[in-house]
Design a protein around this motif. Sequence first.
Motif, PDB file in Angstrom:
ATOM      1  N   ARG A 179       0.815  -1.213   0.000  1.00 45.90           N
ATOM      2  CA  ARG A 179       0.000   0.000   0.000  1.00 45.90           C
ATOM      3  C   ARG A 179       0.848   1.263   0.000  1.00 45.90           C
ATOM      4  O   ARG A 179       0.394   2.324  -0.410  1.00 45.90           O
ATOM      5  CB  ARG A 179      -0.927   0.006   1.222  1.00 45.90           C
ATOM      6  N   PHE A 180       2.077   1.161   0.485  1.00 43.26           N
ATOM      7  CA  PHE A 180       2.926   2.334   0.616  1.00 43.26           C
ATOM      8  C   PHE A 180       4.068   2.346  -0.395  1.00 43.26           C
ATOM      9  O   PHE A 180       4.993   3.137  -0.258  1.00 43.26           O
ATOM     10  CB  PHE A 180       3.501   2.402   2.038  1.00 43.26           C
ATOM     11  N   GLN A 181       4.015   1.459  -1.379  1.00 39.07           N
ATOM     12  CA  GLN A 181       5.042   1.394  -2.399  1.00 39.07           C
ATOM     13  C   GLN A 181       4.430   1.690  -3.767  1.00 39.07           C
ATOM     14  O   GLN A 181       3.244   1.447  -3.989  1.00 39.07           O
ATOM     15  CB  GLN A 181       5.695   0.004  -2.427  1.00 39.07           C
ATOM     16  N   PRO A 182       5.219   2.209  -4.706  1.00 37.73           N
ATOM     17  CA  PRO A 182       4.708   2.429  -6.064  1.00 37.73           C
ATOM     18  C   PRO A 182       4.261   1.120  -6.699  1.00 37.73           C
ATOM     19  O   PRO A 182       4.840   0.053  -6.447  1.00 37.73           O
ATOM     20  CB  PRO A 182       5.921   3.015  -6.806  1.00 37.73           C
ATOM     21  N   GLU A 183       3.206   1.210  -7.518  1.00 40.19           N
ATOM     22  CA  GLU A 183       2.675   0.003  -8.142  1.00 40.19           C
ATOM     23  C   GLU A 183       3.674  -0.636  -9.104  1.00 40.19           C
ATOM     24  O   GLU A 183       3.573  -1.820  -9.397  1.00 40.19           O
ATOM     25  CB  GLU A 183       1.382   0.353  -8.898  1.00 40.19           C
ATOM     26  N   THR A 184       4.627   0.143  -9.578  1.00 35.08           N
ATOM     27  CA  THR A 184       5.604  -0.391 -10.519  1.00 35.08           C
ATOM     28  C   THR A 184       6.742  -1.150  -9.844  1.00 35.08           C
ATOM     29  O   THR A 184       7.530  -1.794 -10.531  1.00 35.08           O
ATOM     30  CB  THR A 184       6.198   0.751 -11.356  1.00 35.08           C
ATOM     31  N   ARG A 185       6.845  -1.059  -8.525  1.00 36.08           N
ATOM     32  CA  ARG A 185       7.928  -1.748  -7.818  1.00 36.08           C
ATOM     33  C   ARG A 185       7.632  -3.244  -7.770  1.00 36.08           C
ATOM     34  O   ARG A 185       6.564  -3.658  -7.329  1.00 36.08           O
ATOM     35  CB  ARG A 185       8.096  -1.183  -6.411  1.00 36.08           C
ATOM     36  N   LYS A 186       8.590  -4.052  -8.190  1.00 37.22           N
ATOM     37  CA  LYS A 186       8.393  -5.497  -8.264  1.00 37.22           C
ATOM     38  C   LYS A 186       9.564  -6.220  -7.614  1.00 37.22           C
ATOM     39  O   LYS A 186      10.660  -5.685  -7.494  1.00 37.22           O
ATOM     40  CB  LYS A 186       8.255  -5.949  -9.723  1.00 37.22           C
ATOM     41  N   VAL A 187       9.306  -7.466  -7.207  1.00 39.53           N
ATOM     42  CA  VAL A 187      10.322  -8.358  -6.664  1.00 39.53           C
ATOM     43  C   VAL A 187      10.311  -9.623  -7.507  1.00 39.53           C
ATOM     44  O   VAL A 187       9.286 -10.320  -7.567  1.00 39.53           O
ATOM     45  CB  VAL A 187      10.053  -8.684  -5.180  1.00 39.53           C
ATOM     46  N   LEU A 188      11.411  -9.891  -8.175  1.00 42.72           N
ATOM     47  CA  LEU A 188      11.516 -11.047  -9.068  1.00 42.72           C
ATOM     48  C   LEU A 188      10.412 -11.032 -10.125  1.00 42.72           C
ATOM     49  O   LEU A 188       9.835 -12.070 -10.464  1.00 42.72           O
ATOM     50  CB  LEU A 188      11.487 -12.357  -8.267  1.00 42.72           C
ATOM     51  N   GLY A 189      10.093  -9.856 -10.607  1.00 38.94           N
ATOM     52  CA  GLY A 189       9.133  -9.725 -11.699  1.00 38.94           C
ATOM     53  C   GLY A 189       7.682  -9.652 -11.287  1.00 38.94           C
ATOM     54  O   GLY A 189       6.809  -9.527 -12.148  1.00 38.94           O
ATOM     55  N   MET A 190       7.369  -9.730  -9.987  1.00 35.16           N
ATOM     56  CA  MET A 190       5.979  -9.673  -9.533  1.00 35.16           C
ATOM     57  C   MET A 190       5.811  -8.589  -8.475  1.00 35.16           C
ATOM     58  O   MET A 190       6.711  -8.389  -7.653  1.00 35.16           O
ATOM     59  CB  MET A 190       5.522 -11.027  -8.964  1.00 35.16           C
ATOM     60  N   PRO A 191       4.667  -7.876  -8.455  1.00 36.97           N
ATOM     61  CA  PRO A 191       4.414  -6.861  -7.420  1.00 36.97           C
ATOM     62  C   PRO A 191       4.342  -7.485  -6.035  1.00 36.97           C
ATOM     63  O   PRO A 191       4.122  -8.697  -5.869  1.00 36.97           O
ATOM     64  CB  PRO A 191       3.067  -6.255  -7.837  1.00 36.97           C
ATOM     65  N   LEU A 192       4.524  -6.641  -5.019  1.00 38.79           N
ATOM     66  CA  LEU A 192       4.477  -7.120  -3.639  1.00 38.79           C
ATOM     67  C   LEU A 192       3.120  -7.733  -3.298  1.00 38.79           C
ATOM     68  O   LEU A 192       3.043  -8.738  -2.579  1.00 38.79           O
ATOM     69  CB  LEU A 192       4.789  -5.972  -2.679  1.00 38.79           C
ATOM     70  N   ALA A 193       2.034  -7.133  -3.793  1.00 41.22           N
ATOM     71  CA  ALA A 193       0.698  -7.649  -3.489  1.00 41.22           C
ATOM     72  C   ALA A 193       0.512  -9.058  -4.059  1.00 41.22           C
ATOM     73  O   ALA A 193      -0.151  -9.906  -3.443  1.00 41.22           O
ATOM     74  CB  ALA A 193      -0.370  -6.711  -4.034  1.00 41.22           C
ATOM     75  N   THR A 194       1.083  -9.312  -5.219  1.00 42.47           N
ATOM     76  CA  THR A 194       0.970 -10.649  -5.812  1.00 42.47           C
ATOM     77  C   THR A 194       1.716 -11.673  -4.975  1.00 42.47           C
ATOM     78  O   THR A 194       1.215 -12.780  -4.728  1.00 42.47           O
ATOM     79  CB  THR A 194       1.515 -10.637  -7.252  1.00 42.47           C
ATOM     80  N   TRP A 195       2.916 -11.323  -4.517  1.00 44.59           N
ATOM     81  CA  TRP A 195       3.655 -12.225  -3.638  1.00 44.59           C
ATOM     82  C   TRP A 195       2.873 -12.485  -2.344  1.00 44.59           C
ATOM     83  O   TRP A 195       2.824 -13.624  -1.851  1.00 44.59           O
ATOM     84  CB  TRP A 195       5.017 -11.626  -3.307  1.00 44.59           C
ATOM     85  N   GLY A 196       2.292 -11.443  -1.783  1.00 48.08           N
ATOM     86  CA  GLY A 196       1.523 -11.628  -0.563  1.00 48.08           C
ATOM     87  C   GLY A 196       0.329 -12.543  -0.760  1.00 48.08           C
ATOM     88  O   GLY A 196       0.015 -13.366   0.109  1.00 48.08           O
ATOM     89  N   THR A 197      -0.347 -12.416  -1.898  1.00 48.16           N
ATOM     90  CA  THR A 197      -1.495 -13.282  -2.182  1.00 48.16           C
ATOM     91  C   THR A 197      -1.074 -14.739  -2.305  1.00 48.16           C
ATOM     92  O   THR A 197      -1.722 -15.643  -1.757  1.00 48.16           O
ATOM     93  CB  THR A 197      -2.187 -12.824  -3.478  1.00 48.16           C
ATOM     94  N   VAL A 198       0.015 -14.991  -3.014  1.00 44.93           N
ATOM     95  CA  VAL A 198       0.494 -16.370  -3.198  1.00 44.93           C
ATOM     96  C   VAL A 198       0.867 -16.989  -1.854  1.00 44.93           C
ATOM     97  O   VAL A 198       0.497 -18.137  -1.556  1.00 44.93           O
ATOM     98  CB  VAL A 198       1.693 -16.381  -4.164  1.00 44.93           C
ATOM     99  N   LEU A 199       1.566 -16.248  -1.018  1.00 45.83           N
ATOM    100  CA  LEU A 199       1.977 -16.786   0.284  1.00 45.83           C
ATOM    101  C   LEU A 199       0.786 -16.968   1.219  1.00 45.83           C
ATOM    102  O   LEU A 199       0.758 -17.917   2.019  1.00 45.83           O
ATOM    103  CB  LEU A 199       3.009 -15.854   0.914  1.00 45.83           C
ATOM    104  N   ALA A 200      -0.212 -16.082   1.143  1.00 40.04           N
ATOM    105  CA  ALA A 200      -1.399 -16.232   1.990  1.00 40.04           C
ATOM    106  C   ALA A 200      -2.164 -17.504   1.642  1.00 40.04           C
ATOM    107  O   ALA A 200      -2.617 -18.248   2.526  1.00 40.04           O
ATOM    108  CB  ALA A 200      -2.304 -15.007   1.840  1.00 40.04           C
ATOM    109  N   VAL A 201      -2.334 -17.765   0.358  1.00 41.75           N
ATOM    110  CA  VAL A 201      -3.015 -18.997  -0.069  1.00 41.75           C
ATOM    111  C   VAL A 201      -2.203 -20.215   0.336  1.00 41.75           C
ATOM    112  O   VAL A 201      -2.757 -21.246   0.764  1.00 41.75           O
ATOM    113  CB  VAL A 201      -3.259 -18.971  -1.590  1.00 41.75           C
ATOM    114  N   SER A 202      -0.875 -20.136   0.232  1.00 43.73           N
ATOM    115  CA  SER A 202      -0.017 -21.254   0.623  1.00 43.73           C
ATOM    116  C   SER A 202      -0.145 -21.552   2.110  1.00 43.73           C
ATOM    117  O   SER A 202      -0.211 -22.716   2.525  1.00 43.73           O
ATOM    118  CB  SER A 202       1.435 -20.928   0.266  1.00 43.73           C
TER     119      SER A 202
END
Length: 275
Positions: free
Chosen positions: A67-90
């Motif tokens: 929420r506090f980072q630019p939408e264009t910032r990515k980690v290993l090609g994916m946004p932070l929100a996407t990583w958070g969603t994957v880990l939450a489901v896991s």
Amino acid sequence: MNIRSLTRGDGVVIGAAALLFIASLLDFYSTDVGETPNGWSTDAYLLVLPTIFLVGFVAAGLLIAARFQPETRKVLGMPLATWGTVLAVSAAWASLWSLITCPDVLDLGAGSILAFLATLALAGVTLAGAKIPALAGQLVPEPKPAAVPPYAGQPGQPQPGAGYGYPGAQQTPYGSTPQPVPPYGGSPNPAAGPGLQDSQQTPAPAPAADFTPFWFAVPVARPLFAEDGSPTPIAELAPGTWYLAVEQRGAATLIAQTQDGRRGILNDTSGIQRG
């Protein structure tokens, strides 16, 4: 950091992380013989801590940090929100299997049940939170609009004379002749002389009559461009800092001024918080 950029869904994420931490301190499985370890005991439960609790904590942290980072910032090609969603489901999937594979000699403990509920809420709000209107609203409501003080003045202490955008200008009685307002930085009573040009006596153009200057903050960092149309930004508006909107051009463009006096065009006004 602008806390008003958080939504009610983010509040659910924070609450789920708190519930998950409480669950990690309780007995993961229970027995009538004696006490059993909690989720932090890797000797007893091996993968429970890294696959359920730690993954859940990291997922919640990434979702809030996004929420506090630019939408264009990515980690290993994916946004932070996407990583958070994957880990939450896991984490929710691992917690479900911890319930299914409970040993026959043990019973489900409060820790395993609360961990499943917390990870289920965490995964659910990340997957469907944006589609639920009740979760899309602001977590902290905006304050009631207040009078805009003159630029660089103290709130609640109006300054004499015309402030920035003329919010504190003196009112002209009905029927009297209005006095011209001097341009920004000019002399209030310029002396007339034979060499004085009419253009020097013309006040600077003011914002539209139906526009009132207001303070605002941006949810993420956004560039501020020069008024001459130059493609190079003259400043970057940062979250958590209040800026003054002095003019509006079109439906989604503001003329904003930074605290150090730089003035430019803000093209992206989506999600801004009015003060």
